[in-house]
Design a protein around this motif. Structure first.
Motif, PDB file in Angstrom:
ATOM      1  N   ASN A  78      -7.534  -6.454  -0.801  1.00  0.00           N
ATOM      2  CA  ASN A  78      -7.917  -6.294   0.402  1.00  0.00           C
ATOM      3  C   ASN A  78      -6.354  -6.519   1.202  1.00  0.00           C
ATOM      4  N   GLU A  79      -5.672  -7.629   0.896  1.00  0.00           N
ATOM      5  CA  GLU A  79      -4.447  -7.602   1.772  1.00  0.00           C
ATOM      6  C   GLU A  79      -3.391  -6.455   1.331  1.00  0.00           C
ATOM      7  N   LYS A  80      -3.333  -6.124   0.012  1.00  0.00           N
ATOM      8  CA  LYS A  80      -2.497  -4.801  -0.305  1.00  0.00           C
ATOM      9  C   LYS A  80      -3.008  -3.786   0.294  1.00  0.00           C
ATOM     10  N   LEU A  81      -4.204  -3.304   0.582  1.00  0.00           N
ATOM     11  CA  LEU A  81      -4.819  -2.175   1.059  1.00  0.00           C
ATOM     12  C   LEU A  81      -4.372  -2.391   2.607  1.00  0.00           C
ATOM     13  N   ARG A  82      -4.308  -3.485   3.436  1.00  0.00           N
ATOM     14  CA  ARG A  82      -4.113  -3.494   4.912  1.00  0.00           C
ATOM     15  C   ARG A  82      -2.554  -3.255   5.007  1.00  0.00           C
ATOM     16  N   ASN A  83      -1.782  -3.770   4.065  1.00  0.00           N
ATOM     17  CA  ASN A  83      -0.485  -3.562   4.327  1.00  0.00           C
ATOM     18  C   ASN A  83       0.128  -2.244   3.491  1.00  0.00           C
ATOM     19  N   ARG A  84      -0.774  -1.532   3.396  1.00  0.00           N
ATOM     20  CA  ARG A  84      -0.386   0.025   2.675  1.00  0.00           C
ATOM     21  C   ARG A  84       0.170   0.956   3.749  1.00  0.00           C
ATOM     22  N   THR A  91       3.222   2.562  -4.792  1.00  0.00           N
ATOM     23  CA  THR A  91       3.272   1.375  -5.316  1.00  0.00           C
ATOM     24  C   THR A  91       2.000   0.521  -4.997  1.00  0.00           C
ATOM     25  N   VAL A  92       1.572   0.512  -4.058  1.00  0.00           N
ATOM     26  CA  VAL A  92       0.382  -0.216  -3.665  1.00  0.00           C
ATOM     27  C   VAL A  92      -0.740   0.486  -4.073  1.00  0.00           C
ATOM     28  N   ASP A  93      -0.909   1.575  -4.627  1.00  0.00           N
ATOM     29  CA  ASP A  93      -2.109   2.448  -5.118  1.00  0.00           C
ATOM     30  C   ASP A  93      -2.153   2.080  -6.538  1.00  0.00           C
ATOM     31  N   ALA A  94      -1.024   1.661  -7.116  1.00  0.00           N
ATOM     32  CA  ALA A  94      -0.790   1.463  -8.578  1.00  0.00           C
ATOM     33  C   ALA A  94      -1.368   0.053  -8.674  1.00  0.00           C
ATOM     34  N   GLU A  95      -0.862  -0.957  -7.707  1.00  0.00           N
ATOM     35  CA  GLU A  95      -1.223  -2.245  -7.849  1.00  0.00           C
ATOM     36  C   GLU A  95      -2.677  -2.494  -7.604  1.00  0.00           C
ATOM     37  N   GLY A 100      -8.151  -3.359  -9.323  1.00  0.00           N
ATOM     38  CA  GLY A 100      -9.540  -2.877  -9.557  1.00  0.00           C
ATOM     39  C   GLY A 100      -9.810  -3.151 -10.900  1.00  0.00           C
ATOM     40  N   GLN A 101      -9.094  -2.938 -12.062  1.00  0.00           N
ATOM     41  CA  GLN A 101      -9.353  -2.954 -13.630  1.00  0.00           C
ATOM     42  C   GLN A 101      -9.604  -4.422 -13.709  1.00  0.00           C
ATOM     43  N   GLU A 102      -8.785  -5.300 -13.158  1.00  0.00           N
ATOM     44  CA  GLU A 102      -8.903  -6.863 -13.280  1.00  0.00           C
ATOM     45  C   GLU A 102     -10.176  -7.289 -12.744  1.00  0.00           C
ATOM     46  N   LEU A 103     -10.545  -6.736 -11.629  1.00  0.00           N
ATOM     47  CA  LEU A 103     -11.647  -7.139 -10.942  1.00  0.00           C
ATOM     48  C   LEU A 103     -12.962  -6.676 -11.838  1.00  0.00           C
ATOM     49  N   GLN A 104     -13.066  -5.616 -12.357  1.00  0.00           N
ATOM     50  CA  GLN A 104     -14.224  -5.056 -13.136  1.00  0.00           C
ATOM     51  C   GLN A 104     -14.219  -6.100 -14.618  1.00  0.00           C
ATOM     52  N   ASN A 105     -12.912  -6.350 -15.042  1.00  0.00           N
ATOM     53  CA  ASN A 105     -13.079  -7.341 -16.243  1.00  0.00           C
ATOM     54  C   ASN A 105     -13.569  -8.545 -15.868  1.00  0.00           C
ATOM     55  N   ILE A 106     -13.127  -9.078 -14.791  1.00  0.00           N
ATOM     56  CA  ILE A 106     -13.596 -10.508 -14.501  1.00  0.00           C
ATOM     57  C   ILE A 106     -15.321 -10.371 -14.452  1.00  0.00           C
TER      58      ILE A 106
END
Length: 193
Positions: A78-84, A91-95, A100-106
């Motif tokens: 959410n922070e990265k999205l706000r600061n995009r 860069t931010v989209d890649a991050e 997103g993938q990490e969240l899915q894995n969790i």
């Protein structure tokens, strides 16, 4: 005439059978007991309940740690999205894609840990509680035989809608199990099946 005698004998035999059955059933003793309450008063149940609570607490802490990890990554995203901005969009989209993938894995790990935790709790519950149930049932059966009961109703099962009379054999069963008369049931830490 012979037919009349046979008919009379048949009626007389039937009357004796019916009257005999009625007097037999009138002599049968009926008792009742709250098996769940007695079960929860046993010292073994308290010990098992404590073990189940500890296991449940351990599994809950494990899941809470995973939820916290998930929440932290969600906040990072959410922070990265706000600061995009247009300047850092690629860069931010890649991050964000990586997050997103990490969240899915969790999420998948959380679901798996929840499933395994429920299975583990169910197995441990069965392992700890089945012998106690057997012990209580054996005590109920022993008291019923000692006291000459033909039937003992379990008032905790919900299948007995009404009972009046009969004798409550709970005190005798508690005594057979070594439970004091003023003992109180332990509230289950984990719902029993």
């Amino acid at each position: 005439m012979e037919r009349m005698k046979n008919l009379f004998r048949s009626v007389a035999v039937a009357a004796v059978v019916v009257l005999g059955t009625q007097s037999l059933s009138a002599q049968q003793k009926i008792g009742h007991v709250n098996a769940d309450e007695i079960f929860q008063m046993t010292p073994e149940f308290k010990t098992a309940n404590d073990q189940l609570k500890t296991l449940n607490d351990t599994k809950t802490k494990e899941l809470q740690g995973m939820y916290e990890e998930y929440q932290k990554k969600q906040n990072d995203a959410n922070e990265k999205l706000r600061n995009r901005s247009e300047a850092n969009k690629a860069t931010v989209d890649a991050e964000l894609q990586t997050l997103g993938q990490e969240l899915q894995n969790i999420e998948q790990r959380i679901q798996e840990v929840q499933r395994v935790a429920q299975e583990d709790l169910g197995k441990k519950q069965q392992e700890l509680l089945a012998p106690i149930q057997t012990k209580v049932m054996n005590a109920i059966n022993a008291v019923a035989k000692e006291k000459g009961y033909a039937y003992v109703l379990d008032t905790s099962s919900g299948s007995v809608i009404y009972f009046q009379g009969g004798e409550d054999i709970s005190a005798d069963v508690k005594a057979k199990l070594g439970i004091s008369a003023n003992a109180t049931p332990v509230t289950p830490a984990v719902p029993t099946n």
